[in-house]
Every structure is written in structure tokens, then in C-alpha cells.
Scaffold this motif. Sequence first.
Motif, short mmCIF file in Angstrom:
data_model
loop_
_atom_site.label_atom_id
_atom_site.label_comp_id
_atom_site.label_asym_id
_atom_site.label_seq_id
_atom_site.Cartn_x
_atom_site.Cartn_y
_atom_site.Cartn_z
N UNK A 60 0.82 -1.21 0.00
CA UNK A 60 0.00 0.00 0.00
C UNK A 60 0.85 1.26 0.00
N UNK A 61 1.96 1.24 0.74
CA UNK A 61 2.86 2.38 0.75
C UNK A 61 3.52 2.60 -0.60
N UNK A 62 3.93 1.51 -1.25
CA UNK A 62 4.51 1.61 -2.59
C UNK A 62 3.50 2.16 -3.58
N UNK A 63 2.26 1.71 -3.46
CA UNK A 63 1.19 2.19 -4.33
C UNK A 63 1.00 3.69 -4.17
N UNK A 64 0.96 4.15 -2.93
CA UNK A 64 0.78 5.57 -2.67
C UNK A 64 1.94 6.39 -3.26
N UNK A 65 3.16 5.88 -3.12
CA UNK A 65 4.32 6.57 -3.67
C UNK A 65 4.27 6.64 -5.19
N UNK A 66 3.86 5.54 -5.83
CA UNK A 66 3.77 5.50 -7.29
C UNK A 66 2.72 6.48 -7.79
N UNK A 67 1.62 6.59 -7.07
CA UNK A 67 0.56 7.51 -7.47
C UNK A 67 1.03 8.96 -7.36
N UNK A 68 1.76 9.27 -6.29
CA UNK A 68 2.31 10.63 -6.16
C UNK A 68 3.28 10.94 -7.30
N UNK A 69 4.05 9.95 -7.71
CA UNK A 69 4.95 10.14 -8.86
C UNK A 69 4.14 10.47 -10.10
N UNK A 116 -6.45 2.80 5.48
CA UNK A 116 -7.74 2.19 5.20
C UNK A 116 -8.39 2.70 3.91
N UNK A 117 -7.92 3.85 3.42
CA UNK A 117 -8.52 4.43 2.22
C UNK A 117 -7.83 3.97 0.94
N UNK A 118 -6.70 3.30 1.05
CA UNK A 118 -5.92 2.96 -0.14
C UNK A 118 -6.58 1.91 -1.01
N UNK A 119 -7.55 1.18 -0.48
CA UNK A 119 -8.28 0.22 -1.31
C UNK A 119 -9.21 0.92 -2.30
N UNK A 120 -9.38 2.23 -2.16
CA UNK A 120 -10.27 2.95 -3.07
C UNK A 120 -9.60 3.30 -4.40
N UNK A 200 -13.07 -5.12 0.98
CA UNK A 200 -11.92 -4.29 1.38
C UNK A 200 -12.25 -2.81 1.59
N UNK A 201 -13.48 -2.40 1.30
CA UNK A 201 -13.83 -0.99 1.40
C UNK A 201 -13.96 -0.55 2.86
N UNK A 202 -13.74 0.73 3.15
CA UNK A 202 -14.02 1.25 4.49
C UNK A 202 -15.51 1.11 4.82
N UNK A 203 -15.88 1.42 6.04
CA UNK A 203 -17.28 1.30 6.43
C UNK A 203 -18.13 2.31 5.67
N UNK A 204 -19.44 2.02 5.59
CA UNK A 204 -20.36 2.93 4.91
C UNK A 204 -20.33 4.31 5.56
N UNK A 205 -20.24 4.34 6.89
CA UNK A 205 -20.24 5.61 7.61
C UNK A 205 -19.05 6.48 7.19
N UNK A 206 -17.88 5.88 7.09
CA UNK A 206 -16.68 6.63 6.72
C UNK A 206 -16.74 7.11 5.27
#
Length: 305
Positions: A60-69, A116-120, A200-206
Motif C-alpha cells: 500500500x505504501x509503494x502504491x501511494x508513492x507511485x501515485x504521487x509520482x 484504510x482508504x488505499x483500497x479505493x 476491502x472498502x471502508x465502512x459505509x459511515x466513513x
Amino acid sequence: MAVDQNLSNFSDLTFRTALVVYVVALFMSLYYYGRMQTVIDARRAGEADQAAEDFARKLGGMLQGLIWLGIIIHFAAIVLRGLAVHRFPLGNLYEYVLTVTAGAMAAAAIAFQRKEWRTLWPWLLTPILLLMFYGGTKLYAESAPVVPALQSYWLPVHVTVVSLGASIGLLSGLLSILYLIRRANPRGEESGIGGLIAKPLPTAKKLDQLAYRTAIITLPTLGLGIVLGAIWAEAAWGRPWGWDPKETVSFATWILYAAYLHARYTTSWRKAAPWINVLAMATMIFNLFFINQVVSGLHSYAGLN
């Protein structure tokens, strides 16, 4: 001033590079989505695997870094386009789509910082890639000066604000769609294909809360963009409002976002609120494509002719 063709070519190259990075990120995000399903199943079965969870966290951290790139490269394409034409790169529909998709990705990257939001990401990357591909093929316009009607200091002011509102509005609408999926499959009660997708999604409330928070930003931003457009229209056409197709649908979109925020805090309309938000997003997309490309009006500056 003459167009700097070298910078224009570099802009096109960085745009394609961003597209490739996002495609790689999409495949990585789908893999991460699957890994999180496995992790969740193991937790619920009381067979949690720390190594698997650590791997998923690193992925998930690698994914976030790639997206920022990808976002950095994406914005570089916008800047290079502007430098090539010696103006703000918002003079045609290709440049507008380029800016809106970059804004949506940046807004999402900020909103999805928590693990928890990275699955989106697969849910956002898919429509963004479709928009970018369509923008880079069917809507592409060669670097050139804008038409005389757009040679105004109001262009960057008005269109930048509208682009920002559209970017965040797209994110808000997507979150409401995911909320509806999750609401139909509450956490721990998932079943069937819908449940497998929602797990894998966050809760409906969130999801509902984030959709609401982004809509709170969208409403005044789009409203300000409409007001700035009216001021520009007064200076350019001698009237602030004329119910031009673009003006009319933009106003309808703003009304729908206002209706969503109102419905969310009205007991009898609460369940319908996310559907109103999705409708607002759909209206904005309709405005972006159908009104710009099919309907003739004073705002017909798609740059396709």
C-alpha cells in the motif's frame, strides 16, 4: 507569441508518461485490493498472518508513492503545456480534462493518506484513466493561442476555480457510489459477488462522511466559479447571465450539490442523499462532454474543430 513546439512535445510526452504510471498503479492497486481481501478473510477466521499484513502494508505504501509520482508528472504536463503556449493551459477541452483529472488525483491522494482508504484507488484510477485516454485521443488539440474571446485575465481565474470544483466533485460522487455499494453489503455481512467486491472498502459511515466533506468544498467552489463566470460574461458579452446551455447545466449541477447537502441532514431524504450526489456528478460529466461537444452555445470552445 509563437508556440514553443519543443515544450509542447515534452508536455505530450509527460502526459503519456503519467498515463503509463497510472496504468501500472491501477494493476498494483488491484493486486493490493486482492491482498486485502485475503488479509480480511484471515482476520475473520482467527488466522491472522502478520507477514501477510506487513506485506500488504508495504504494498500500500509503494502504491501511494507511485501515485504521487504519477501526479507530479501529470502536473508537469500541465505546466509544460502552459509554457509552450505562453498562457494558462485551460483554453480547450483537452487542457481542461488534463487539469481536472490532475486535480482529482491530487485531491484523492491527500484524502487517501490513511491506510484504510488505499483500497479505493482502483475505483478512482479506472475512470481517471478513461478520461485521460479519451482526452488525449478524441479531445486532443494542438498547442495554439486561444480564440480572441478567451484572451482575458478572467480565463485562469474562472476556469481554474471551476476545474478545482469539478475535480473534488468527481471524487465526492465516486465516494457516494462506493457508499451505496458498502451500504448494500455492511462490514461482516458481505455476501455474493457484491460482498466480495465491497469487503476491502471502508465502512459505509466513513465513505459517507468523506463524500460529504468533499461535497462541502465542491459546492462553494463551483458557486464561486459560476459567479466569476458571470462577471466575465458581463465584461465580454454585456450581460452576466443569459441561460446559455453551459450556464444552465452548470447552475443545475450546483443546485444538485446543494440539494445533496440539504438532503443528507433531512431525515426523510437521508437515504436518497447519495443518489443526489451521484446525479450531480453525472450532470457535471454531461456538461463536460455533451454540452461542450454537441450543443452549440457561447461556451463552445472545445478546440475540436
